[in-house]
Design an enzyme around this catalytic site. Structure first.
Site, PDB file in Angstrom:
ATOM      1  N   HIS A 176      28.667  72.545  31.116  1.00 25.50           N
ATOM      2  CA  HIS A 176      27.547  73.484  31.147  1.00 25.50           C
ATOM      3  C   HIS A 176      26.287  72.821  31.672  1.00 25.50           C
ATOM      4  O   HIS A 176      25.520  73.401  32.428  1.00 25.50           O
ATOM      5  CB  HIS A 176      27.254  74.004  29.730  1.00 25.50           C
ATOM      6  N   GLU A 234      45.240  85.096  47.551  1.00 22.50           N
ATOM      7  CA  GLU A 234      45.348  83.701  47.131  1.00 22.50           C
ATOM      8  C   GLU A 234      46.801  83.254  47.007  1.00 22.50           C
ATOM      9  O   GLU A 234      47.085  82.112  46.686  1.00 22.50           O
ATOM     10  CB  GLU A 234      44.694  83.501  45.753  1.00 22.50           C
ATOM     11  N   ASP A 269      43.034  78.501  46.130  1.00 19.38           N
ATOM     12  CA  ASP A 269      44.370  78.809  45.612  1.00 19.38           C
ATOM     13  C   ASP A 269      45.368  79.087  46.724  1.00 19.38           C
ATOM     14  O   ASP A 269      46.537  78.736  46.601  1.00 19.38           O
ATOM     15  CB  ASP A 269      44.305  80.007  44.646  1.00 19.38           C
ATOM     16  N   CYS A 303      35.982  83.370  50.106  1.00 28.83           N
ATOM     17  CA  CYS A 303      35.083  82.863  49.067  1.00 28.83           C
ATOM     18  C   CYS A 303      35.571  81.535  48.492  1.00 28.83           C
ATOM     19  O   CYS A 303      35.032  81.053  47.512  1.00 28.83           O
ATOM     20  CB  CYS A 303      34.868  83.898  47.968  1.00 28.83           C
TER      21      CYS A 303
END
Ligand code: PEP
Ligand code: MG
Length: 587
Positions: free
Chosen positions: A198, A440, A464, A511
């Protein structure tokens, strides 16, 4: 910076947020409190359990207060980490485990908590997924807070020491970063953590240079030393000698100059010399990144990975919470559109509350859309939240890892149910919301013609698609050289996706990471992709190159690339073609 040459030390780590910081180190003691374990006997047990309970309550109050304070200064959307800490604190198992340690060992509460932490550490260390493994730092932070509340030692907010300060610590919590004076604190370095923690994500969102995983950097003796933090190369140089210092000043100036030049032209239209326009957009995970996408010239977000909201918590987020967070994201990129990808969990992104039966091959297991379809109520909850956001802004939905028509139809059926439920509840939403799918999986490439009839757009997840086409685990660093975006099979798949999309009259987007690497731009442009979505800071560089290309030249380059038989041949050709035609963009 007049240190003797012999004092200079290089510390290597992982580049977590790009940029170069030159300043003075301030080492923050975020290491654990030195607490002793001692016996209290039978008679002391209830007192220790009361002390434990009291400290947990005080810690909760402290976190609630912090949440209130931060809400007024930085807004709701950043508060997910406090909620994570509150959830850990509310978990009965934490208290029960520590209380059991007091009772069985007849020891003090501090010692019992330490034992509990030890057990959690062992458990987390056995987890394969690096993202989840790193979540032990949240548990450590919470236990540290409880301990400090028991011993009365407060956890002070981090301050700078007047000048340009590089903060070094064993670990930093997202709260630490949010509370920092980011005018004076110019870089952060920690001993633990990874790119997906994070804190790293927040550092990138705030464009604060960061290096993580640097062994020994939190040594208090280093505090006050002049230092250089290189968030591009992933290292910290303490007590740099004069030559190194001058060299880095030069690099820093160059980096900042290139960045500012790129930013100046960030708002120029993303179009080629011969007037062909494509969309350049950002990939985002938290609402804070929206502003960065716009500043870097992105026209909205082409991939909003919603996983962040689902991870590291025992229960799925409620519809209202999802609605709030997705709305914040939508507003952050408004008036541009936002493509929200439905939950892509499983594989290397496990969720706490879901037992995937210890899969042998998680990447081929219960992942993404399969997982979502297996829990229709949770999936519809997410769909309703997204749909509600579409009432107030331009939003598209994207399903991850669609392998064939059946899955797409089932997902659409649940979407129709979610719409019906919103109708019943009187909620507004965009009835013409665009529904896209990620390409993907090789089967989706093969079936692209049929899928294109039932989807409004395609977005290729190259990360992927390469993994599954070449059977190369994308997380396996030993196979990294075989993860080849320019493999002829990948290029042919990309060509098929664009062609089938355009034949059906829908857009073809990318993307995956390939979209943000300028090397691939001529190929993707030449193949005919309509949209590229990437990390915000990659947008200006890709745009600059795009504006120096012609569509015609790019087509020739793509065509030539498709004529080679191996990835190595394609790469040699592509690099020389780029050097010949666009040399000035790669300085
Ligand atoms: C991809 O696979 O390329 C992609 C964009 O999705 P993720 O990296 O989140 O799996
Ligand atoms: Mg993917």
């Amino acid at each position: 910076m007049d240190s003797a040459k012999s004092d200079m030390r290089l510390y290597s780590g992982v580049a977590a947020s790009p940029g170069i910081a030159v300043g003075r180190m301030r080492v923050i003691d975020r290491r654990r409190l030195g607490v002793d374990e001692y016996e209290v006997g039978e008679a002391g047990v209830s007192t220790e359990i009361d002390r434990l309970k009291g400290a947990i309550v005080r810690t909760r109050d402290e976190l609630e207060l912090l949440k209130e304070q931060l809400r007024t200064t930085i807004g709701d959307e950043h508060l997910f980490f406090i909620d994570t800490h509150l959830l850990i604190l509310a978990d009965e198992r934490l208290f029960a485990e520590a209380a059991a340690n007091i009772e069985s060992g007849l020891i003090n509460a501090e010692g019992a908590l330490r034992r509990t932490l030890h057990k959690y550490r062992e458990f987390f260390a056995g987890i394969d997924d690096p993202y989840l493994r790193e979540r032990i730092s949240d548990v450590e932070t919470v236990i540290e807070k409880i301990l400090r509340n028991m011993t009365g030692e407060p956890h002070a907010p981090i301050s700078h020491d007047g000048g340009q300060t590089i903060i070094a610590a064993h670990d930093l919590t997202p709260a630490d970063i949010l509370q920092m004076d980011r005018g004076r604190i110019i870089g952060i370095v920690t001993e633990i953590g990874g790119r997906t923690s994070h804190s790293s994500i927040l550092a990138r969102a705030f464009e604060l240079p960061a290096v993580v995983g640097v062994d020994g950097i939190a040594d208090p003796l280093l505090s006050g030393s002049p230092a250089i933090l290189d968030g591009i190369g992933g290292c910290v140089i303490v007590n740099p000698d004069r030559d190194t210092f001058l060299d880095y000043l030069q690099r820093k100036r160059h980096y900042e100059y290139v960045e500012s030049e790129l930013l100046k032209s960030a708002s120029l239209p993303p179009e080629t010399l011969d007037g062909h326009r494509i969309l350049l957009r950002g990939n985002v995970e938290i609402p804070e990144e929206g502003a960065s996408v716009l500043r870097h010239g992105g026209e909205g977000a082409g991939l909003y990975r919603t996983e962040m909201l689902f991870m590291n918590r025992p229960e799925m987020p409620a519809e209202e919470e999802q609605y709030r967070v997705y709305s914040a994201m939508q507003q952050a990129v408004a008036p541009h559109p936002l493509t929200i990808r439905t939950l892509d969990a499983g594989g290397d992104k496990l969720l706490d509350g879901i037992d995937l039966l210890g899969e042998q091959n998680p990447a081929l297991g219960m992942r993404a859309i399969r997982l979502a379809l297996s829990m229709p109520d949770e999936f519809k909850k997410q769909l309703r939240a997204i749909l509600r956001v579409s009432a107030g802004g331009r939003v598209a939905i994207m399903f991850p890892m669609i392998s064939g028509l059946e899955e797409l139809r089932r997902a659409r059926a649940l979407l129709a149910e979610a719409m019906g439920e919103l109708n019943d509840a009187g909620h507004a939403y965009d009835r013409d919301i665009r529904i896209g799918i990620m390409i993907e999986i090789p089967s989706a490439v093969v079936m692209a013609d049929q899928l294109a009839r039932e989807a409004d757009f395609f977005s290729v997840g190259t990360n992927d698609l390469i993994q599954y086409s070449l059977a190369i685990d994308r997380t396996n660093e030993h196979l990294a050289a075989m993860f080849q975006p320019l493999h002829p099979a990948v290029l042919r798949s990309l060509r098929r996706v664009v062609e089938t999309a355009h034949e059906a009259g829908i857009d073809a987007c990318i993307c995956g990471e390939m979209a943000g690497d300028p090397l691939y731009l001529p190929v993707l442009l030449g193949l005919g992709f309509d949209e590229l979505s990437m990390g915000a800071t990659s947008i200006p560089r890709v745009k600059q190159l795009l504006r120096r290309c012609t569509r015609e030249r790019a087509k020739e380059i793509a065509e030539a690339c498709l004529g080679f038989s191996t990835a190595a041949e394609v790469e040699i050709y592509l690099k020389s073609a780029i050097t010949r035609y666009f040399a000035e963009s790669f300085d």
